[in-house]
Enzyme design. Structure first.
Site, PDB file in Angstrom:
ATOM      1  CD  GLU A 243     -45.589 -65.277 -44.506  1.00 35.01           C
ATOM      2  OE1 GLU A 243     -46.350 -66.256 -44.552  1.00 35.01           O
ATOM      3  OE2 GLU A 243     -45.105 -64.831 -43.444  1.00 35.01           O
ATOM      4  N   GLY A 341     -62.973 -79.776 -71.869  1.00 34.17           N
ATOM      5  CA  GLY A 341     -62.770 -81.041 -71.157  1.00 34.17           C
ATOM      6  C   GLY A 341     -61.318 -81.389 -70.944  1.00 34.17           C
ATOM      7  CD  GLU A 368     -61.709 -64.818 -46.656  1.00 32.22           C
ATOM      8  OE1 GLU A 368     -62.288 -65.139 -47.711  1.00 32.22           O
ATOM      9  OE2 GLU A 368     -60.627 -65.322 -46.284  1.00 32.22           O
TER      10      GLU A 368
END
Length: 380
Positions: A243, A341, A368
Site C-alpha cells: 500500500e 499568480g 511521522e
C-alpha cells in the site's frame, strides 16, 4: 533518464493506458470532480481493457500477472493526467491483496470475477473518528451470533466509500486482546444496517468518493471472514508495505507531471522581456527538482523490483512513502510559485496538482509514523 526496469512490453502497455485515459477519463474528470465521484462505466471499461486486478488468476478472468510494474504504470499515468478521482489503485493494489492472500476458494469464486470485470468495486475500512494510524484503537466490533457476526461502529475517510460493493472492514472480534482481537470481515452492499454517510468535502481529490460508513447491528455471515479470526492485525501489517509503495509511485507520477507542466510554462511565459525560465532562480529551482525526481524514481524502481521478488521490507516501503510524498508536496509548491499568480488560479492544472498532493503524507500511515517505523527498524 531511462528506467531499465521497464521492457518493450511494459512500454506498450503504458501507451495503451495513456491512450485510454486520454479518451475515457480526462474529458470527463472535471464533471466527476463536480459530482464528487467517477462513473461506474469507466470502471467497467477498465475491466474490459484488463486494467484491474492484474494478479488475479486466469480461472476467475484475471491475467495472473505477478508483476507490480504493470500496477505502477497505471498509477503513474493516472497521477500524471491529474485523474485522481479514479480508485483503481486502491481496488487492485491495496485491497485485492487481502482477497488474494487470505480469501478461501469459495470466497474467491464468489467475489473475484466481478472485481476483475469492474462490475464491483473494493474499499477497505480501517480509519475511525477516534483511530487513524493507531489501528489497535479501533472501536468497531463484530460479535459472534451463531453463523453470523453482528457488526456495530463507524468508519471515516474511506476511499471508494460511496461506490464500493465489497468493503474489507477492520473489526474487533475480541476487544480485550487489543491487536490480537482484530479481524477482517467483508461487508457487502445491501446488508441491512450498513449505511453510507455523506461524501466528505475535501480540499483535493475532488472526484474521489471519500465517505463515512456506519454499521448498526449488521449481520455478516461467518463465510465473509477473511482468513482466521484474530489475525487481522497481522494481515494488515503484511500488506501495508505494498500500500505504501503504491502511494509512493503515485507521488512520483504527480511530481513529474508538475515538473513537466512548469517547464513548459516557464519557457513560454515572459517577464521583463524574456522567458521566466531564463532567470537563474528558475534554472536553479528546476535543476534541483529534476535531480530529486530522478533520485526518487531510481529508489521507487528498486522498491518495485524488490516487491516483485517478495523482498521489500516494511522499513523500505516506509522510506519510499515518506520521502516521495514529501518530495511531491515540495515540487508542487515550488512549481506553483514559478507560475506566479496564475498558479493560484483553479483554471491552471498546477493548482489542482498542489491540492491533490497534500493528503499523500497523511493517509496510508502518516509520514511521522513512517519515520517511527524506520527508526524502530534501526533498533532505536
Amino acid at each position: 533518464m531511462k528506467r531499465p526496469i521497464f521492457n518493450d512490453e511494459h512500454q506498450m502497455f503504458r501507451e495503451t493506458v495513456r491512450a485510454f485515459i486520454d479518451k475515457e477519463v480526462t474529458p470527463h474528470h472535471p464533471q466527476w470532480e463536480k459530482e464528487g465521484m467517477v462513473s461506474r462505466e469507466v470502471w467497467r471499461k477498465a475491466g474490459e481493457m484488463g486494467f484491474l486486478c492484474f494478479d488475479a488468476p486466469e480461472e476467475y478472468g484475471g491475467a495472473g500477472l505477478q508483476d507490480f510494474r504493470y500496477n505502477s504504470i497505471v498509477s503513474e499515468e493516472l497521477w500524471r493526467a491529474g485523474a485522481t478521482g479514479i480508485g483503481w489503485g486502491l481496488h487492485s493494489d491495496i485491497v485485492l491483496p487481502y482477497l488474494m492472500h487470505y480469501a478461501n476458494a469459495e470466497q474467491k469464486k464468489r467475489w473475484l470475477p466481478k472485481l476483475i470485470a469492474g462490475e464491483h468495486i473494493l474499499a477497505i475500512a480501517m480509519s475511525e473518528p477516534a483511530a487513524g494510524s493507531d489501528l489497535a484503537g479501533i472501536r468497531t466490533t463484530a460479535v459472534r451470533d451463531g453463523d453470523h457476526y453482528i457488526v456495530n461502529g463507524s468508519k471515516t475517510f474511506i476511499t471508494n466509500g460511496i461506490m464500493s460493493d465489497l468493503v474489507v472492514t477492520v473489526v474487533k472480534t475480541n476487544p480485550e486482546l487489543k491487536h490480537k482481537g482484530i479481524s477482517l470481515l467483508v461487508l457487502e452492499r445491501g446488508m441491512e444496517g450498513f449505511e453510507r454517510g455523506r461524501k466528505l468535502d475535501k480540499i483535493g481529490l475532488k472526484a474521489q468518493d471519500t465517505a463515512e460508513l456506519f454499521f448498526d447491528n449488521v449481520r455478516v455471515p461467518r463465510e465473509n471472514l477473511l482468513g482466521d479470526e484474530g489475525k487481522g492485525f497481522v494481515y494488515l501489517m503484511q500488506q501495508l508495505p505494498q500500500e505504501r509503495l503504491h502511494v509512493a509511485i503515485g507521488a512520483m507520477g504527480s511530481a513529474e507531471a508538475a515538473f513537466e507542466m512548469t517547464l513548459k510554462y516557464i519557457r513560454e511565459r515572459h517577464a521583463f522581456g524574456k522567458p521566466v525560465g531564463s532567470f537563474q532562480n528558475s534554472r536553479f529551482k528546476m535543476a534541483e527538482m529534476k535531480t530529486e525526481i530522478e533520485i526518487g524514481f531510481a529508489f521507487i524502481d528498486k522498491c518495485i523490483m524488490a516487491l516483485n521478488a517478495r523482498e521489500l521490507t516494511t522499513e523500505e516501503a516506509s522510506m519510499a512513502k515518506w520521502w516521495t510524498t514529501d518530495l511531491q508536496k515540495r515540487v508542487a509548491d515550488e512549481c506553483l510559485q514559478l507560475f506566479g499568480g496564475y498558479g493560484y488560479m483553479t483554471e491552471y492544472p498546477i493548482s489542482k496538482n498542489y491540492l491533490d498532493a497534500r493528503v499523500q503524507s497523511i493517509y496510508a500511515g502518516t509520514n511521522e509514523i513512517m519515520k517511527e517505523v524506520i527508526g524502530r527498524g534501526l533498533g532505536l
